[in-house]
Structures are given as C-alpha cells and as structure tokens.
Design an enzyme around this catalytic site. Structure first.
Site, PDB file in Angstrom:
ATOM      1  N   HIS A 171       0.856  -1.190   0.000  1.00  0.00           N
ATOM      2  CA  HIS A 171       0.000   0.000   0.000  1.00  0.00           C
ATOM      3  C   HIS A 171       0.888   1.235   0.000  1.00  0.00           C
ATOM      4  O   HIS A 171       1.947   1.242   0.620  1.00  0.00           O
ATOM      5  CB  HIS A 171      -0.920   0.016   1.233  1.00  0.00           C
ATOM      6  N   ASP A 228      -8.008  -4.646  -0.268  1.00  0.00           N
ATOM      7  CA  ASP A 228      -8.595  -5.335  -1.415  1.00  0.00           C
ATOM      8  C   ASP A 228      -8.366  -6.841  -1.399  1.00  0.00           C
ATOM      9  O   ASP A 228      -8.979  -7.563  -2.170  1.00  0.00           O
ATOM     10  CB  ASP A 228      -8.016  -4.768  -2.716  1.00  0.00           C
TER      11      ASP A 228
HETATM   12  N1  ACO Z   1       4.149  -7.860  -5.189  1.00  0.00           N
HETATM   13  C1  ACO Z   1       5.487  -7.980  -5.321  1.00  0.00           C
HETATM   14  N2  ACO Z   1       6.373  -6.997  -5.071  1.00  0.00           N
HETATM   15  C2  ACO Z   1       5.871  -5.810  -4.694  1.00  0.00           C
HETATM   16  C3  ACO Z   1       4.482  -5.595  -4.533  1.00  0.00           C
HETATM   17  C4  ACO Z   1       3.609  -6.672  -4.792  1.00  0.00           C
HETATM   18  N3  ACO Z   1       2.289  -6.521  -4.644  1.00  0.00           N
HETATM   19  N4  ACO Z   1       4.265  -4.325  -4.148  1.00  0.00           N
HETATM   20  C5  ACO Z   1       5.478  -3.755  -4.063  1.00  0.00           C
HETATM   21  N5  ACO Z   1       6.443  -4.643  -4.385  1.00  0.00           N
HETATM   22  C6  ACO Z   1       7.905  -4.422  -4.346  1.00  0.00           C
HETATM   23  C7  ACO Z   1       8.369  -3.572  -5.506  1.00  0.00           C
HETATM   24  O1  ACO Z   1       8.750  -4.369  -6.611  1.00  0.00           O
HETATM   25  C8  ACO Z   1       9.525  -2.839  -4.876  1.00  0.00           C
HETATM   26  O2  ACO Z   1      10.619  -3.734  -4.825  1.00  0.00           O
HETATM   27  P1  ACO Z   1      12.140  -3.175  -4.966  1.00  0.00           P
HETATM   28  O3  ACO Z   1      12.318  -2.246  -3.805  1.00  0.00           O
HETATM   29  O4  ACO Z   1      12.988  -4.399  -4.904  1.00  0.00           O
HETATM   30  O5  ACO Z   1      12.184  -2.480  -6.301  1.00  0.00           O
HETATM   31  C9  ACO Z   1       9.087  -2.597  -3.455  1.00  0.00           C
HETATM   32  O6  ACO Z   1       8.159  -3.651  -3.175  1.00  0.00           O
HETATM   33  C10 ACO Z   1       8.394  -1.241  -3.252  1.00  0.00           C
HETATM   34  O7  ACO Z   1       7.342  -1.147  -4.205  1.00  0.00           O
HETATM   35  P2  ACO Z   1       6.704   0.232  -4.726  1.00  0.00           P
HETATM   36  O8  ACO Z   1       5.910  -0.042  -5.965  1.00  0.00           O
HETATM   37  O9  ACO Z   1       7.767   1.267  -4.793  1.00  0.00           O
HETATM   38  O10 ACO Z   1       5.743   0.579  -3.526  1.00  0.00           O
HETATM   39  P3  ACO Z   1       4.629   1.667  -3.566  1.00  0.00           P
HETATM   40  O11 ACO Z   1       4.375   2.059  -2.171  1.00  0.00           O
HETATM   41  O12 ACO Z   1       4.964   2.727  -4.530  1.00  0.00           O
HETATM   42  O13 ACO Z   1       3.375   0.876  -4.183  1.00  0.00           O
HETATM   43  C11 ACO Z   1       1.394  -0.348  -4.423  1.00  0.00           C
HETATM   44  C12 ACO Z   1       2.281   0.509  -3.499  1.00  0.00           C
HETATM   45  C13 ACO Z   1       1.122   0.398  -5.758  1.00  0.00           C
HETATM   46  C14 ACO Z   1       0.043  -0.589  -3.750  1.00  0.00           C
HETATM   47  C15 ACO Z   1       2.120  -1.687  -4.701  1.00  0.00           C
HETATM   48  O14 ACO Z   1       2.411  -2.336  -3.486  1.00  0.00           O
HETATM   49  C16 ACO Z   1       1.311  -2.619  -5.619  1.00  0.00           C
HETATM   50  O15 ACO Z   1       1.404  -2.494  -6.839  1.00  0.00           O
HETATM   51  N6  ACO Z   1       0.478  -3.549  -5.029  1.00  0.00           N
HETATM   52  C17 ACO Z   1      -0.341  -4.429  -5.794  1.00  0.00           C
HETATM   53  C18 ACO Z   1      -1.572  -3.697  -6.316  1.00  0.00           C
HETATM   54  C19 ACO Z   1      -2.623  -3.447  -5.221  1.00  0.00           C
HETATM   55  O16 ACO Z   1      -2.952  -4.332  -4.445  1.00  0.00           O
HETATM   56  N7  ACO Z   1      -3.190  -2.235  -5.219  1.00  0.00           N
HETATM   57  C20 ACO Z   1      -4.229  -1.880  -4.250  1.00  0.00           C
HETATM   58  C21 ACO Z   1      -3.739  -0.888  -3.254  1.00  0.00           C
HETATM   59  S1  ACO Z   1      -4.989  -0.602  -2.010  1.00  0.00           S
HETATM   60  C22 ACO Z   1      -6.090   0.472  -2.679  1.00  0.00           C
HETATM   61  O17 ACO Z   1      -5.811   1.181  -3.606  1.00  0.00           O
HETATM   62  C23 ACO Z   1      -7.504   0.595  -2.137  1.00  0.00           C
END
Ligand code: ACO
Length: 428
Positions: free
Chosen positions: A307, A364
């Site tokens: 998140h 979610d």
């Molecule tokens: N699965 C695998 N790896 C992940 C995931 C995931 N779901 N989420 C983040 N990571 C990893 C990234 O690859 C990154 O790794 P690195 O540091 O080695 O490059 C690290 O974790 C940080 O990820 P970011 O994308 O920079 O984190 P951010 O806080 O920007 O993103 C987000 C948050 C967009 C929610 C992300 O975790 C994601 O895409 N999750 C899956 C989609 C999702 O469930 N969205 C719903 C959010 S809740 C809502 O909107 C109501």
C-alpha cells in the site's frame, strides 16, 4: 521544534509558518511562497508531499496502521455502528442521536425514487457498458432532473441535497447491474434498512420472494463502513476539486465515480480476484506465484499486497479478514479461492522479500472474496466501493464548500519550447 520553516533560494532567505495537526503532524504553510519569492512554486507530481486542505473528517497514520473517522477508530465503528450511522458521523461530524438517525434514514428513504425518464438514459447504453461508466453518467444525469444549484450557505438545502444523493445513488448502482444482466430495474423497499435495500435492489427477481440474509447484510455493512472515507485519495481529491468550481454535488460525485474506476484506485479488488482465480485455474501452485512476484524479470505482482500509505499493516485488511472468516463460517461456505488467498498470505508473510519491503495484505485482498460470496459479480466490485465511499465524498465536498476553499488550480513548471516564429503551412 521551531514553528518556522526556512527556505533559501539563491542566497535569499524566506520564512514560512509550520502548522501542527491534532496528532502532531506538521505542515509547512507555503500560501505566500509565490508572492514573497517573486514567483517560485513547489513541484510535487502526484501531490505525494502536498496537503491540499486541512480536514476534520479522517485521520490515518500509515506507519502505525491507524484509521479513524471523526476521532472514532474504525475497529470500534465496524463493531458497534451501522453504515448509515457512520455516514451521518462522517458527514455531520457527530454520531447521531436516535431521533437524528431516524429522521436521516426516513429522509433518505423519502428520496429513494428516481425520475422514470432516467430509464431512457439506461436504455441508451450498449449492453457491454461497464457499470462504473453507467453509474458516473447516471449520477451526472441526475443534475438534469434536479436543476437547482444547492445554496451551500443554507443548512436546509445542503441537507436536502445530501439525503437526495444518498437515496438515489444505490438505486442507480443497482440499475447499472440489472441492465447489464437484462433484469427489470428494481426500486428500494422502504421497510428495509439501507444496506438490506442494496442487496434486494440488486438481487430480487419478480418471480420470487427475496429473503434478506442478515449475516450477508452484516458482512456487507462492515465492508462498506471500511470504505466510507480515506482522506485525500484520488477520487476524493477529484470530488473536492470539481466542487471547488462551485459545480453541484451530483456533478462532483459523478467525477469521483470516474476517478475511482481506475485499476490503480478502486479497480484493484477486481484484479485480486482475477489473480486468485487464475492461480486456481493454473493448478493452485501458490509457491510458484510467490516466486513470480519476487522475480524482477517477471511483471507479475501479488495483487492485494502493499500500500502506498500503510507500511506496516492496513487496519482495514485485518477487519475484513475476520469478517470474511465469520461470513464463511456462518454461512457454511467453501470457496477454493479463499483457500488460495489464505495460503498465499501465509507463505508471503513468512517470506523475507515481503517482510523486508513491508508488503502486507491491503483492504482489497479479502474484499473481493466477500463480494463473491455475496453473489456480487466481479464487474460490480468497484461500484460497491463507490456506494461505500459516497458518504466520504459528500462529507469532503461539504467541508470544502463550507470552508469556502478557493477554486483548485495547481501551478506547473513549463519546460516546453520558448517563443518560436510561426512557419507558414506551405513551408512546413
Ligand atoms: N508484489 C510484489 N512486489 C511488490 C508488490 C507486490 N504486490 N508491491 C510492491 N512490491 C515491491 C516492488 O517491486 C519494490 O521492490 P524493490 O524495492 O525491490 O524495487 C518494493 O516492493 C516497493 O514497491 P513500490 O511499488 O515502490 O511501492 P509503492 O508504495 O509505490 O506501491 C502499491 C504501493 C502500488 C500498492 C504496490 O504495493 C502494488 O502495486 N500492489 C499491488 C496492487 C494493489 O494491491 N493495489 C491496491 C492498493 S490498495 C487500494 O488502492 C484501495
């Protein structure tokens, strides 16, 4: 700590007040930045560091996993109050007395009819139309049938607009679903409560009596409470900024629905269920999908994990997980997709990759499984989110208008061409 922030630009120093919120968060008040610096602006795409307003509605702390509406913890609200009670709290600032609640509920019921001409609009949509697109258009179309602009300085007019949209919005949401399925359009049954009505409007068919299942209603009620507000997210900011031009409540909410539609916002719950279903159809090999999520050369991400704001746990996810377990126990349900979700969570939470990056299940992860257990089709998941978020949009719109906030108008840093000489058409 000093309550002044100092900024130096090209050797010249400027001071700005530092404002503290109730929970000791700090904000640098840069309202005078352009004036005192002769035109400098801040640059913050996505507004990740920018407060667009002060607000008394929702407090959230992503590090500690706290979410409160008007000072009340969501853990307590989901246990002790219902969706409409929480809506009243969010919109008007205090928990309703019994008399206030009764009046509020009755006034919403009195506004649950929709102009029959709206059905002509529904008929104009192709069968393939997504329910979110329909809901956004229908909410906007309501304006045509209620042309008077709300006088936001009249408490009575504000109240009337609020009960009107709360009454009609779930009707329109159910119509979007019914039209998709070729079913006759239902109206509310005013002997039922708000959330029971959502269920009966979606599912009642003319040939059979529809029995309300209180366990299902309770699960949906809880889920909707958790979605009621989440401070300045994309759709809420949209509602505030559209409303800041003095556009009406229906038009502002319609814009909020469009913003919520996107897969990066409200559309994620649909993505989670599609992922779980794909894993199931692929043989249910959870470990292989965890490995895919960790593989930087693989675009696959574990949907429902991580998140932007919550970095330790999403408090809504904890409540939803419990609600999901209770629902399945109480209704004696089985769903292989739920088993996959639990297995996935268990494996991921023990895995160093996810722990190191602070990736936990978000709201979610389990909400789609609850919707599925309630018989709500996948394309309606985001519509359910919109029904839940409506009180938050209303409250934020009301707060913005009552605070007489100026029209939203961000600045930009122009990095395009400088003045150029026009080249006539024949010479290009
Ligand atoms: N699965 C695998 N790896 C992940 C995931 C995931 N779901 N989420 C983040 N990571 C990893 C990234 O690859 C990154 O790794 P690195 O540091 O080695 O490059 C690290 O974790 C940080 O990820 P970011 O994308 O920079 O984190 P951010 O806080 O920007 O993103 C987000 C948050 C967009 C929610 C992300 O975790 C994601 O895409 N999750 C899956 C989609 C999702 O469930 N969205 C719903 C959010 S809740 C809502 O909107 C109501």
């Amino acid at each position: 700590m000093s309550d002044i922030a100092k900024l130096e630009i090209n050797g010249e120093s400027f001071e700005f007040p530092v404002i503290r919120g109730t929970e000791n968060e700090i904000a640098i008040d840069i309202k005078t930045l352009r004036a005192v610096t002769g035109g400098a602006i801040t640059l913050d795409p996505g507004f990740k560091n920018t407060g667009s307003c002060t607000s008394k509605i929702t407090f959230l702390d992503g590090e500690k996993g706290i979410l409160r509406y008007r000072g009340y913890a969501i853990e307590e609200l989901t246990k002790k109050a219902n969706f409409l009670e929480v809506a009243y709290l969010i919109i008007f600032g205090e928990l309703p007395t019994k008399a206030q609640f009764k009046k509020f509920e009755n006034d919403i019921k009195a506004n649950a009819m929709v102009n029959e001409e709206m059905k002509n609009i529904i008929d104009g949509f192709p069968k393939s139309a997504h329910p979110m697109g329909m809901l956004s258009s229908l909410t906007s179309a309501l304006t045509a049938f209620q042309p008077n602009v709300v006088n936001v300085h009249s408490e009575e007019e504000m109240y009337n607009a609020i009960v009107k949209i709360l009454g009609k919005f779930p009707v329109l949401a159910s119509w979007a679903h019914r039209r998709n399925k070729g079913l006759p359009l239902n109206y509310a049954n005013n002997s039922l409560d708000y959330v029971s009505n959502i269920m009966q409007m979606m599912f009642r068919i003319p040939t059979e009596e529809y029995k309300i299942n209180p366990i299902a209603v309770k699960a949906l009620d809880e889920l909707l409470i958790l979605h009621e507000d989440h401070e300045q997210n994309c759709s809420t900011s949209t509602v505030r900024i559209v409303g800041s031009s003095e556009a009406g409540l229906f038009a502002s909410v319609s814009a909020g629905v469009s913003a919520l539609w996107g897969p990066l916002h409200g559309g994620a719950n649909q993505a989670v269920l599609e992922m779980l279903e794909a894993i199931r159809q692929d043989g249910g090999d959870v470990e292989r999908y965890i490995a895919k999520a960790k593989d930087k050369n693989d675009p696959f991400r574990l949907m429902g994990f991580g998140h932007r704001v919550y970095k330790n746990f999403d408090p809504r996810a904890r409540i939803i997980k419990k609600a999901c377990d209770d629902l399945f126990d109480d209704l004696n349900l089985n769903d292989p997709v739920l088993d996959i979700a639990k297995h996935l969570e268990e494996v991921a939470l023990k895995d160093e990759y996810f722990a190191k990056r602070k990736l936990y299940p978000n709201v979610d992860f389990y909400s789609g499984i609850i919707y599925r257990a309630l018989g709500i089709p996948v394309e309606m998941f985001t519509v359910m989110f919109a029904i839940g978020r409506l009180p938050g949009w209303i409250a934020q719109w009301k707060e913005m208008r009552e605070n007489r906030e100026p029209i939203g108008r961000p600045r930009q840093l122009y990095i395009g061409e400088s003045l150029r000489t026009f080249i006539p058409f024949e010479k290009r």
